[in-house]
Design an enzyme around this catalytic site. Sequence first.
Site, PDB file in Angstrom:
ATOM      1  N   CYS A 137     -12.778  58.788 -22.161  1.00 44.16           N
ATOM      2  CA  CYS A 137     -12.837  57.403 -21.711  1.00 44.16           C
ATOM      3  C   CYS A 137     -13.217  57.325 -20.241  1.00 44.16           C
ATOM      4  O   CYS A 137     -12.965  58.233 -19.468  1.00 44.16           O
ATOM      5  CB  CYS A 137     -11.584  56.695 -22.134  1.00 44.16           C
ATOM      6  SG  CYS A 137     -10.095  56.664 -21.369  1.00 44.16           S
ATOM      7  N   ILE A 198     -12.995  67.238 -32.914  1.00 42.62           N
ATOM      8  CA  ILE A 198     -13.691  66.498 -31.876  1.00 42.62           C
ATOM      9  C   ILE A 198     -13.371  65.006 -31.948  1.00 42.62           C
ATOM     10  O   ILE A 198     -12.984  64.505 -33.007  1.00 42.62           O
ATOM     11  CB  ILE A 198     -15.240  66.660 -31.994  1.00 42.62           C
ATOM     12  CG1 ILE A 198     -15.744  66.177 -33.359  1.00 42.62           C
ATOM     13  CG2 ILE A 198     -15.661  68.062 -31.719  1.00 42.62           C
ATOM     14  CD1 ILE A 198     -17.280  66.207 -33.513  1.00 42.62           C
ATOM     15  N   THR A 273     -11.626  58.879 -40.538  1.00 47.43           N
ATOM     16  CA  THR A 273     -12.421  57.898 -41.282  1.00 47.43           C
ATOM     17  C   THR A 273     -12.169  57.930 -42.791  1.00 47.43           C
ATOM     18  O   THR A 273     -12.162  56.879 -43.443  1.00 47.43           O
ATOM     19  CB  THR A 273     -13.917  58.141 -40.979  1.00 47.43           C
ATOM     20  OG1 THR A 273     -14.093  57.982 -39.565  1.00 47.43           O
ATOM     21  CG2 THR A 273     -14.821  57.171 -41.699  1.00 47.43           C
TER      22      THR A 273
HETATM   23  C1  LIG Z   1     -11.929  53.076 -35.732  1.00 44.63           C
HETATM   24  C2  LIG Z   1     -11.634  54.320 -34.959  1.00 44.63           C
HETATM   25  C3  LIG Z   1     -10.759  54.252 -33.858  1.00 44.63           C
HETATM   26  C4  LIG Z   1     -10.463  55.415 -33.118  1.00 44.63           C
HETATM   27  N1  LIG Z   1      -9.598  55.337 -32.069  1.00 44.63           N
HETATM   28  C5  LIG Z   1      -9.273  56.462 -31.371  1.00 44.63           C
HETATM   29  C6  LIG Z   1      -8.324  56.420 -30.294  1.00 44.63           C
HETATM   30  O1  LIG Z   1      -7.710  55.378 -30.005  1.00 44.63           O
HETATM   31  N2  LIG Z   1      -8.076  57.567 -29.596  1.00 44.63           N
HETATM   32  C7  LIG Z   1      -8.699  58.752 -29.917  1.00 44.63           C
HETATM   33  O2  LIG Z   1      -8.426  59.758 -29.271  1.00 44.63           O
HETATM   34  N3  LIG Z   1      -9.572  58.832 -30.957  1.00 44.63           N
HETATM   35  C8  LIG Z   1      -9.877  57.716 -31.676  1.00 44.63           C
HETATM   36  N4  LIG Z   1     -10.765  57.804 -32.737  1.00 44.63           N
HETATM   37  C9  LIG Z   1     -11.392  59.103 -33.066  1.00 44.63           C
HETATM   38  C10 LIG Z   1     -10.715  59.781 -34.271  1.00 44.63           C
HETATM   39  O3  LIG Z   1      -9.348  60.065 -33.998  1.00 44.63           O
HETATM   40  C11 LIG Z   1     -11.456  61.097 -34.658  1.00 44.63           C
HETATM   41  O4  LIG Z   1     -11.441  61.982 -33.555  1.00 44.63           O
HETATM   42  C12 LIG Z   1     -12.894  60.841 -35.085  1.00 44.63           C
HETATM   43  O5  LIG Z   1     -13.021  59.644 -35.817  1.00 44.63           O
HETATM   44  C13 LIG Z   1     -13.460  61.990 -35.920  1.00 44.63           C
HETATM   45  O6  LIG Z   1     -12.730  62.195 -37.107  1.00 44.63           O
HETATM   46  P1  LIG Z   1     -13.140  61.553 -38.550  1.00 44.63           P
HETATM   47  O7  LIG Z   1     -14.584  61.877 -38.787  1.00 44.63           O
HETATM   48  O8  LIG Z   1     -12.214  62.198 -39.558  1.00 44.63           O
HETATM   49  O9  LIG Z   1     -12.927  60.080 -38.428  1.00 44.63           O
HETATM   50  C14 LIG Z   1     -11.073  56.658 -33.490  1.00 44.63           C
HETATM   51  C15 LIG Z   1     -11.937  56.707 -34.602  1.00 44.63           C
HETATM   52  C16 LIG Z   1     -12.218  55.575 -35.339  1.00 44.63           C
HETATM   53  C17 LIG Z   1     -13.140  55.680 -36.527  1.00 44.63           C
END
Ligand SMILES: Cc1cc2nc3c(=O)[nH]c(=O)nc-3n(C[C@H](O)[C@H](O)[C@H](O)COP(=O)(O)O)c2cc1C
Length: 311
Positions: A137, A198, A273
């Site tokens: 961030c 990641i 996701t």
């Molecule tokens: C809608 C959404 C909100 C997310 N909010 C955060 C967050 O607040 N803090 C964070 O570290 N990662 C956040 N992420 C990232 C996820 O924790 C994760 O690292 C990323 O989506 C990859 O994993 P995935 O492909 O299984 O979703 C967010 C992801 C999504 C899709």
Amino acid sequence: MSETHYHDPKLSVEIAGIRFNNPVIGASGTFGYGLEFAELIDLNRIGGFVTKGLSAKSLPGNPPARIVETHGGMLNAIGLQNIGARAFIKEKLPQLKKYDTRIIANVFGYSDDEYIEAITILNDGDGICAYELNISCPNVKEGGIVIGNSPDAAARLTEKAKRASTKPLIVKLSPNVTDVTVLARAIVQAGADSLSLINTIIGMSVDIVKQRPRLNYGTGGLSGPAIRPIAVRMVYEVAGAVKVPLIGIGGIASASDALEFIIVGATAIQIGTANYYDPQVMIKTIEGLSRHCESQNITSLSNLINSISRN
Ligand SMILES: Cc1cc2nc3c(=O)[nH]c(=O)nc-3n(C[C@H](O)[C@H](O)[C@H](O)COP(=O)(O)O)c2cc1C
């Protein structure tokens, strides 16, 4: 022991002195504050979950459109909307106490001081087992540089966070860098107990009629199965560079996906996701890991961690 509280001992793993019943953890931002999922799955069965990113003060997030579907994934620009660290402790933690699962608080801020302020508040959170620091961030005081892109800034923040924290510190790596191992080494040297990786990959999608980005914010974070091979590669690289336990994240939607991450070096994994399109995915993944151990005569899943042959 009731059926709902059954845990396969072969799946138990340890990270920074914390024992998880199994390595399957809900990813930050996709699992709310845990309670949202309590009606859909038995929280006692999952290894744990990571809260939506918490800051010292509550934040509204970005205006819509904030989510766009893409091939094999999604783009999000939710922004870091959250109820704030104090409200989490007061309103959510007491209700979470009854569950036998690990709660990791994801923390962020727009300056080092804001991160430390959030951690200081959360130190009083009885039931939080560790922090996960979201370093993807922008740092407002440093002209918007993303901390996770700068080894120096990331190391400095890790050191301060570690000093302020009364709980183990997991630092969540950004994939939007040239060489993730440079960041990983700097952060571990600065005192991180574990790394998770990641976070989402920066992407963009365009409305061809309006000739505008489909997300109001412009760009967004890509997640879901589309990013999995990138995430597996990054865990593989980081496992070759540092010694601390790793938590693999990125497009995981089944036990075989989870096993890829474990074999390249992850001690545990997070599912994000996939929870949106199948709320049972974490339970199915845990059951699939048990079946894999059974069929392959594996006495402990942890024997598979970093078992990949490296040349
Ligand atoms: C809608 C959404 C909100 C997310 N909010 C955060 C967050 O607040 N803090 C964070 O570290 N990662 C956040 N992420 C990232 C996820 O924790 C994760 O690292 C990323 O989506 C990859 O994993 P995935 O492909 O299984 O979703 C967010 C992801 C999504 C899709």
